[in-house]
Design an enzyme around this catalytic site. Structure first.
Site, PDB file in Angstrom:
ATOM      1  N   TYR A   1      95.859  46.054 -58.931  1.00 12.34           N
ATOM      2  CA  TYR A   1      94.606  45.900 -59.652  1.00 12.34           C
ATOM      3  C   TYR A   1      94.781  46.001 -61.157  1.00 12.34           C
ATOM      4  CZ  TYR A   1      92.940  46.507 -54.970  1.00 12.34           C
ATOM      5  OH  TYR A   1      92.744  46.376 -53.632  1.00 12.34           O
TER       6      TYR A   1
ATOM      7  N   HIS B   1      88.934  43.184 -59.738  1.00 11.70           N
ATOM      8  CA  HIS B   1      88.483  44.538 -59.423  1.00 11.70           C
ATOM      9  C   HIS B   1      87.584  45.117 -60.511  1.00 11.70           C
ATOM     10  CE1 HIS B   1      89.139  47.594 -56.259  1.00 11.70           C
ATOM     11  NE2 HIS B   1      89.651  46.568 -55.643  1.00 11.70           N
TER      12      HIS B   1
HETATM   13 MG    MG Z   1      88.229  43.417 -53.739  1.00 11.92          MG
END
Ligand code: MG
Length: 413
Positions: free
Chosen positions: A157, A221
């Site tokens: 992320y 994200h």
């Molecule tokens: Mg996701």
């Protein structure tokens, strides 16, 4: 004489990396029961409490055939509604009632939903690594297994350089790497600008080395400042993603209108959504291309099939949230909806560990990139409570949620 609910139990188990919550609804008919997914892994024990203390007393003696009535009743009965704890608790009951209805009809749930419009469900897998080369290797392995859709990330992320979900940087190293102020708190640090540069380099590498025959997905994200996210979506357009996920936080969804005017990167959104007021404007205004809700988070199969139909009206497709923070029962629920939905887009899938397969007999099978249902009545999956008890609750590792910007401030993960 109607079949009624005799008992309702929440089962907490941790056969893989995270805690899972399943609900078992037993009926007045000996041997007839259903199972459902109620997993909110970060607050698992609270869902168990909600099921046992609040839903169970409302359900004993109710006619199992009245799925919609029971859903509406449970949804309104708390007065304060729309939260992830209560929605997950309702989902466990709702999916179990669909499972029971299928068993009573001697049909798989997909038959009750109108029958299959596809025989198997294409899924996407997750591939991440610390370098473009490492990501490429993982991607090629998935392609060899027959997968044609893969989400690729470098650094989990967007965590920069060495920072990862598993090992938030120690203070001294963080300070050096991110130029943090004195006294900054420990955490999973990341640099949004560096994340964007790394990710663009990654996609350049993958498209030039692996080519265009694979569908690529990517999850932001919700970690970028909105205007940076707009620019990032424009720059990613050249790589022709299958979708770009969670470009904005749910609190910033008005920005979708802006990015829509500037590029045609397909957009996916919604894993944190709880109710129809959050997704309906995005869908009806055609501001997203894929809805990503976590089915148990919105209350189970009953609202999910309505949402899939809403999407169909507006040309938006479904991509239910489905990494490992869901029981295999929840995966089966995805599958039965996916098999029957014209608005289906893609299904996220994390595979099953051997322990999960032991706890949940009847896990859907994946072959050549497609997920297949077995043809057993109901959801086609069970829970082995003795096996579940061998994997008790474990403290949740929230390291990846302790996300911080270079200046040391906490941001949402
Ligand atoms: Mg996701």
């Amino acid at each position: 004489m109607s079949v009624t609910i005799r008992d309702v139990r929440a089962i907490l188990t941790c056969p893989g990396k995270v805690n899972l919550v399943a609900v078992k609804v037993e009926t007045s008919e000996p041997g007839l029961y259903g199972v459902g997914c109620a997993t909110f892994t970060q607050r698992a024990t609270v869902v168990v409490k909600a099921v046992e203390d609040y839903l169970k007393p409302l359900l004993i003696g109710r006619d199992v055939s009245q799925i919609e009535e029971i859903w509406q009743f449970l949804y309104g009965n708390s007065y304060w509604r729309n939260g992830p704890v209560l929605n997950n608790a309702i989902s466990g009951v709702d999916e179990a009632l669909w499972d029971i209805k299928g068993k009573m009809a001697n049909m798989p749930v997909y038959e009750l939903l109108g029958g299959r419009v596809r025989m198997g469900v294409p899924v996407y897998r997750h591939c991440s690594g610390c370098s473009p080369e490492e990501v490429e290797d993982g991607l090629r392995r998935f392609m060899e297994e027959g997968y044609r859709y893969v989400r690729v990330q470098q650094g989990v992320y967007g965590a920069s350089r060495n920072s990862s979900m598993d090992s938030p940087l120690a203070d001294a190293e963080t300070a050096r790497q991110f130029h943090t102020p004195e006294g900054a708190l420990a955490g999973a640090y990341f640099d949004p600008k560096e994340y964007m540069r790394i990710t663009l380099r990654l996609f350049d590498h993958i498209r030039s080395r692996v080519g265009w025959q694979i569908e690529l997905l990517h999850d932001v994200h919700e970690r970028l400042a909105p205007i940076d996210a707009v620019g990032f979506a424009k720059e990613m357009e050249q790589y022709k993603l299958f979708f770009l996920e969670d470009l904005f936080a749910p609190e910033q969804i008005d920005w979708f209108r802006m990015v829509r005017q500037q590029c045609a990167t397909p957009l996916a959104m919604g894993e944190l959504f709880n109710n129809a007021n959050e997704w309906t404007p995005l869908i009806s205004n055609r501001l997203i291309d894929f809805i990503r809700v976590h089915i148990s988070q919105i209350g189970g199969l009953t609202p999910a099939k309505k949402l899939a139909s809403t999407c169909e009206m507006f040309g938006v497709r479904t991509a239910w949230h489905g990494p490992n923070d869901i029981t295999p029962i929840g995966v089966a629920a995805h599958l039965h909806v996916d098999l029957t939905s014209p608005s289906f887009g893609i299904q996220e899938f994390a595979g099953f560990s051997d322990n999960e397969k032991a706890v949940f007999p009847g896990c859907p099978e994946v072959r050549g990139g497609y997920l297949y249902a077995n043809d057993r009545p109901g959801l086609g999956i069970d829970i082995d409570e003795a096996a579940a008890a061998k994997f008790p609750y474990q403290k949740y590792d929230d390291a990846w949620l302790r996300t911080r910007l270079p200046d040391g401030s906490s941001v949402r993960a």
